[in-house]
Design a protein around this motif. Structure first.
Motif, PDB file in Angstrom:
ATOM      1  N   LEU A   1      23.077   0.511  -6.637  1.00  0.00           N
ATOM      2  CA  LEU A   1      22.256  -0.301  -5.331  1.00  0.00           C
ATOM      3  C   LEU A   1      23.529  -0.607  -4.450  1.00  0.00           C
ATOM      4  CD1 LEU A   1      19.838  -2.277  -7.162  1.00  0.00           C
ATOM      5  CD2 LEU A   1      19.752  -0.149  -6.242  1.00  0.00           C
ATOM      6  N   ALA A   2      23.099  -0.783  -3.053  1.00  0.00           N
ATOM      7  CA  ALA A   2      24.011  -1.435  -1.912  1.00  0.00           C
ATOM      8  C   ALA A   2      24.328  -2.655  -1.922  1.00  0.00           C
ATOM      9  CB  ALA A   2      23.428  -0.909  -0.792  1.00  0.00           C
ATOM     10  N   PRO A   3      25.455  -2.999  -1.686  1.00  0.00           N
ATOM     11  CA  PRO A   3      25.816  -4.552  -1.738  1.00  0.00           C
ATOM     12  C   PRO A   3      24.871  -5.583  -1.051  1.00  0.00           C
ATOM     13  CG  PRO A   3      27.911  -3.295  -0.959  1.00  0.00           C
ATOM     14  CD  PRO A   3      26.628  -2.400  -1.092  1.00  0.00           C
ATOM     15  N   VAL A   4      24.073  -5.005  -0.178  1.00  0.00           N
ATOM     16  CA  VAL A   4      23.019  -6.189   0.693  1.00  0.00           C
ATOM     17  C   VAL A   4      22.157  -6.298  -0.504  1.00  0.00           C
ATOM     18  CG1 VAL A   4      21.781  -4.120   1.844  1.00  0.00           C
ATOM     19  CG2 VAL A   4      21.792  -6.446   2.743  1.00  0.00           C
ATOM     20  N   ILE A   5      21.576  -5.165  -1.216  1.00  0.00           N
ATOM     21  CA  ILE A   5      20.525  -5.489  -2.143  1.00  0.00           C
ATOM     22  C   ILE A   5      20.883  -6.215  -3.402  1.00  0.00           C
ATOM     23  CG2 ILE A   5      18.916  -4.187  -3.814  1.00  0.00           C
ATOM     24  CD1 ILE A   5      18.292  -3.602  -0.745  1.00  0.00           C
ATOM     25  N   LEU A   6      22.218  -5.979  -3.594  1.00  0.00           N
ATOM     26  CA  LEU A   6      23.009  -6.835  -4.789  1.00  0.00           C
ATOM     27  C   LEU A   6      22.628  -8.368  -4.553  1.00  0.00           C
ATOM     28  CD1 LEU A   6      26.073  -4.830  -5.854  1.00  0.00           C
ATOM     29  CD2 LEU A   6      23.772  -4.644  -6.691  1.00  0.00           C
TER      30      LEU A   6
ATOM     31  N   LEU B   1      20.314 -10.053 -19.756  1.00  0.00           N
ATOM     32  CA  LEU B   1      20.796  -9.199 -18.894  1.00  0.00           C
ATOM     33  C   LEU B   1      21.757  -8.228 -19.402  1.00  0.00           C
ATOM     34  CD1 LEU B   1      21.014  -8.282 -15.831  1.00  0.00           C
ATOM     35  CD2 LEU B   1      22.866 -10.035 -15.583  1.00  0.00           C
ATOM     36  N   GLY B   2      21.614  -6.987 -19.436  1.00  0.00           N
ATOM     37  CA  GLY B   2      22.674  -5.978 -19.646  1.00  0.00           C
ATOM     38  C   GLY B   2      23.280  -5.456 -18.269  1.00  0.00           C
ATOM     39  N   GLU B   3      24.712  -5.391 -18.015  1.00  0.00           N
ATOM     40  CA  GLU B   3      25.337  -4.821 -16.870  1.00  0.00           C
ATOM     41  C   GLU B   3      26.512  -4.326 -17.167  1.00  0.00           C
ATOM     42  OE1 GLU B   3      25.288  -4.459 -13.846  1.00  0.00           O
ATOM     43  OE2 GLU B   3      23.358  -4.776 -13.156  1.00  0.00           O
ATOM     44  N   GLN B   4      26.935  -3.565 -16.111  1.00  0.00           N
ATOM     45  CA  GLN B   4      28.311  -2.997 -16.297  1.00  0.00           C
ATOM     46  C   GLN B   4      29.198  -4.034 -15.040  1.00  0.00           C
ATOM     47  OE1 GLN B   4      29.238   1.268 -15.972  1.00  0.00           O
ATOM     48  NE2 GLN B   4      26.809   1.848 -16.173  1.00  0.00           N
ATOM     49  N   ASN B   5      28.421  -4.265 -14.105  1.00  0.00           N
ATOM     50  CA  ASN B   5      28.899  -4.863 -12.965  1.00  0.00           C
ATOM     51  C   ASN B   5      29.129  -6.381 -13.306  1.00  0.00           C
ATOM     52  OD1 ASN B   5      29.508  -6.303 -10.586  1.00  0.00           O
ATOM     53  ND2 ASN B   5      27.955  -5.074  -9.510  1.00  0.00           N
ATOM     54  N   VAL B   6      30.380  -6.563 -13.882  1.00  0.00           N
ATOM     55  CA  VAL B   6      30.717  -8.062 -14.152  1.00  0.00           C
ATOM     56  C   VAL B   6      30.601  -9.063 -13.097  1.00  0.00           C
ATOM     57  CG1 VAL B   6      32.376  -9.569 -15.424  1.00  0.00           C
ATOM     58  CG2 VAL B   6      32.288  -7.075 -15.908  1.00  0.00           C
ATOM     59  N   THR B   7      30.870  -8.916 -11.751  1.00  0.00           N
ATOM     60  CA  THR B   7      30.859  -9.714 -10.845  1.00  0.00           C
ATOM     61  C   THR B   7      29.221 -10.256 -10.444  1.00  0.00           C
ATOM     62  OG1 THR B   7      30.727  -7.985  -9.127  1.00  0.00           O
ATOM     63  CG2 THR B   7      32.817  -8.996  -9.794  1.00  0.00           C
TER      64      THR B   7
ATOM     65  N   ASN C   1       1.068  -1.218   0.106  1.00  0.00           N
ATOM     66  CA  ASN C   1       0.082  -0.027   0.164  1.00  0.00           C
ATOM     67  C   ASN C   1       0.950   1.357  -0.056  1.00  0.00           C
ATOM     68  OD1 ASN C   1      -2.313  -1.510   0.172  1.00  0.00           O
ATOM     69  ND2 ASN C   1      -2.060  -1.788   2.352  1.00  0.00           N
ATOM     70  N   GLN C   2       2.154   1.182  -0.111  1.00  0.00           N
ATOM     71  CA  GLN C   2       3.131   2.116  -0.041  1.00  0.00           C
ATOM     72  C   GLN C   2       3.230   2.818  -1.432  1.00  0.00           C
ATOM     73  OE1 GLN C   2       6.650   1.674   2.511  1.00  0.00           O
ATOM     74  NE2 GLN C   2       7.765   2.849   1.614  1.00  0.00           N
ATOM     75  N   ALA C   3       3.291   4.208  -1.689  1.00  0.00           N
ATOM     76  CA  ALA C   3       3.402   4.899  -3.063  1.00  0.00           C
ATOM     77  C   ALA C   3       4.983   4.286  -3.403  1.00  0.00           C
ATOM     78  CB  ALA C   3       3.414   6.218  -2.940  1.00  0.00           C
ATOM     79  N   ALA C   4       4.972   3.916  -4.729  1.00  0.00           N
ATOM     80  CA  ALA C   4       6.310   3.665  -5.184  1.00  0.00           C
ATOM     81  C   ALA C   4       7.598   4.546  -5.086  1.00  0.00           C
ATOM     82  CB  ALA C   4       6.016   3.175  -6.530  1.00  0.00           C
ATOM     83  N   ARG C   5       7.238   5.726  -5.244  1.00  0.00           N
ATOM     84  CA  ARG C   5       8.168   6.886  -5.174  1.00  0.00           C
ATOM     85  C   ARG C   5       8.801   7.235  -3.665  1.00  0.00           C
ATOM     86  NH1 ARG C   5       5.659  11.113  -2.326  1.00  0.00           N
ATOM     87  NH2 ARG C   5       3.368  11.171  -2.675  1.00  0.00           N
ATOM     88  N   THR C   6       8.013   6.450  -2.674  1.00  0.00           N
ATOM     89  CA  THR C   6       8.705   6.516  -1.226  1.00  0.00           C
ATOM     90  C   THR C   6       9.561   5.235  -0.849  1.00  0.00           C
ATOM     91  OG1 THR C   6       6.563   5.166  -0.323  1.00  0.00           O
ATOM     92  CG2 THR C   6       6.494   7.878  -0.574  1.00  0.00           C
ATOM     93  N   LEU C   7       9.738   4.204  -1.896  1.00  0.00           N
ATOM     94  CA  LEU C   7      10.455   3.093  -1.665  1.00  0.00           C
ATOM     95  C   LEU C   7      11.954   3.747  -1.874  1.00  0.00           C
ATOM     96  CD1 LEU C   7       8.616   0.553  -4.163  1.00  0.00           C
ATOM     97  CD2 LEU C   7       8.496   0.768  -1.474  1.00  0.00           C
ATOM     98  N   SER C   8      12.887   2.654  -1.382  1.00  0.00           N
ATOM     99  CA  SER C   8      14.355   2.929  -1.507  1.00  0.00           C
ATOM    100  C   SER C   8      14.554   2.659  -2.858  1.00  0.00           C
ATOM    101  CB  SER C   8      15.179   1.887  -0.253  1.00  0.00           C
ATOM    102  OG  SER C   8      14.805   0.854  -0.746  1.00  0.00           O
ATOM    103  N   GLY C   9      15.840   2.808  -3.232  1.00  0.00           N
ATOM    104  CA  GLY C   9      16.257   2.762  -4.673  1.00  0.00           C
ATOM    105  C   GLY C   9      16.484   1.079  -4.929  1.00  0.00           C
TER     106      GLY C   9
END
Length: 487
Positions: free
Chosen positions: A421-426, A446-452, A385-393
């Protein structure tokens, strides 16, 4: 020997953001220094401080021994600095020759019509950069490469001591890159000090004498191109950390007609080449990663597949051409993209965003899909029920992926899901990716700069660099060749 360009302890802040922190380097006459770093590393700010577009908060910028830090741009240009802009914005009613004449006489425009010496000099410069045959034409009639040549011509018109070159190869074909490399090398032979800015070491390695690598506004390495490519800090910056591979069980569908085939794809943005002869294929059930730095062309590739851009070449889905199909038709057919920009409806709730993705499903199907997605991303259940704009990245990224999965795609295209994004989110996203692979028959591009992040989830890897595929193979080979193939 006195350096023609010295940057000493330059620091630049924008409010609380430190864009450059204590940056120092020098360039002698007849030397090319490559200034490299990923997007947001502070390269452009350094150039702006040198050119006077930005005033540094601390430090010095010396041109042939004279401190010009804080001077207005026109005075710095007179002191002996020329800038090759990344983007060309010519005057559309003036010919190429007239543009060069303007660059020769920026302080005395009234002499343009009377000084024949200026015309001869302008013609010589046009010849040097390969514009002799088109110097009487208007810019709008020229191809993109000739507009870039015009930027080179204007920068060297007044024979500057220092030449700053901003991403000179963006949008050029391979043959044009070779031509431009020769032109830039000729600046060194003429005794100019050249600062060449690019995203990665490989793009400038054959041209530069030394490399200065930046990340998050700071120096991380300096030395020869080979030394910088071997530097562990640089490898972490570009690859995202230590490369780790996961055992990949074979997927059904190998050897069959590819689910998606892209052949000889070309895309232009106005006159700039965004994709050049790109070919990839994705088998049913495969997880394929397209890795590349910012500006390489990953988003352009995905937008072309999704029907959002005109293109040359061929794109086939299950053996049938996608040419002429609308983006909506392509999405309903099974190709769903989760864009880099997320494109959430910020004032709508999490549940409303998800319902938009699942609007084609019957109520029972919606309930089943939501239950599955809340298992994949548990945080979204408590945020319904939370607005999407109020979520974290990170939560917004999970919502964007979940909304795409509500459409039950056959092929899910993920564009830079880890950006910012932070490591915990990754780690949470990585677990979700592995769950998708182990429990569904979905296909992922998947398109990525982050190879790991990309490698552990890949059956195959493509490297996209300056609009072209430059490497293709399995993740094991990529790990072995990453230093030479990606940095």
């Amino acid at each position: 020997m006195t350096a023609l360009l010295e940057v000493k302890g330059v620091t630049k802040r924008f409010g609380g953001l430190v864009a450059n922190k204590d940056i120092s380097f020098s360039i002698n006459a007849g030397e090319i220094l490559g200034l490299i770093g990923p997007n947001g590393s502070g390269k452009s700010t350094v150039m702006k401080c040198i050119m006077g577009i930005e005033k540094p908060n601390a430090g010095q910028v010396l041109i042939d021994g004279v401190n010009v830090a804080g001077w207005p741009t026109h005075r710095i240009a007179r002191q002996g600095v020329g800038l090759v802009f990344q983007h060309s914005h010519p005057l559309q009613r003036q010919t190429i020759l007239e543009h060069i004449k303007l660059a020769l006489l920026p302080d005395n425009l009234f002499m343009l019509a009377t000084d024949h010496g200026v015309t001869r000099r302008a013609e010589e410069i046009a010849a040097r950069v390969g514009l002799s045959k088109v110097m009487h034409r208007l810019p709008r009639t020229l191809p993109f490469a000739d507009l870039r040549r015009l930027e080179l011509a204007k920068a060297i018109a007044r024979n500057p001591k220092v030449v700053l070159v901003d991403e000179p190869f963006a949008g050029l074909t391979a043959a044009e890159v070779a031509d431009f490399s020769q032109l830039i090398a000729s600046f060194r032979a003429d005794g100019h000090a050249v600062l060449l800015v690019d995203h990665n070491v490989k793009g400038v390695a054959a041209l530069v004498d030394r490399v200065f690598a930046m990340y998050l506004g700071e120096r991380v390495a300096e030395g020869s191109a080979e030394e910088v490519m071997r530097n562990e800090t640089v490898r972490r910056v570009y690859l995202g950390g230590e490369l780790k591979l996961a055992a990949r069980p074979e997927r059904d569908g190998k050897g069959r007609t590819p689910l998606l085939s892209v052949n000889n794809l070309g895309v232009l943005y106005a006159k700039a080449t965004a994709l050049d002869d790109v070919s990839i294929h994705v088998g049913e059930g495969e997880f394929v990663s397209v890795v590349g730095l910012n500006g390489a062309g990953k988003t352009t590739l995905f937008n072309a597949i999704s029907g959002l851009l005109p293109y040359s070449g061929a794109i086939a889905w299950r053996g049938e051409s996608l040419s002429g199909r609308t983006p909506g038709s392509i999405a309903r057919g099974g190709i769903v993209q989760c864009p880099e920009t997320r494109e959430l409806f910020g004032d709508m709730s999490v549940r409303e965003n998800l319902d938009l993705g699942g609007q084609h499903l019957p109520p029972a199907g919606t309930a089943r899909q939501l239950e599955w997605l809340f298992g994949l991303f548990p945080i979204l259940k408590s945020r319904q029920n939370q607005a999407a704009r109020t979520l974290s990245g990170g939560e917004q990224q999970m919502l964007a992926i979940a909304r795409a999965l509500m459409m039950q795609p056959k092929l899910l295209i993920l564009d830079e899901p880890t950006l910012g994004l932070a490591p915990v989110i990754l780690e949470q996203l990585s677990k979700a990716m592995e769950t998708l692979r182990q429990t569904t028959d979905i296909t992922v591009l998947l398109g990525e700069q982050n190879v790991t992040f990309a490698l552990p989830h890949a059956d195959r890897v493509y490297v996209l660099e300056h609009s072209r595929i430059v490497w293709e193979g399995g993740p094991g080979r990529f790990a072995a060749e990453a230093g030479a193939g990606y940095l």
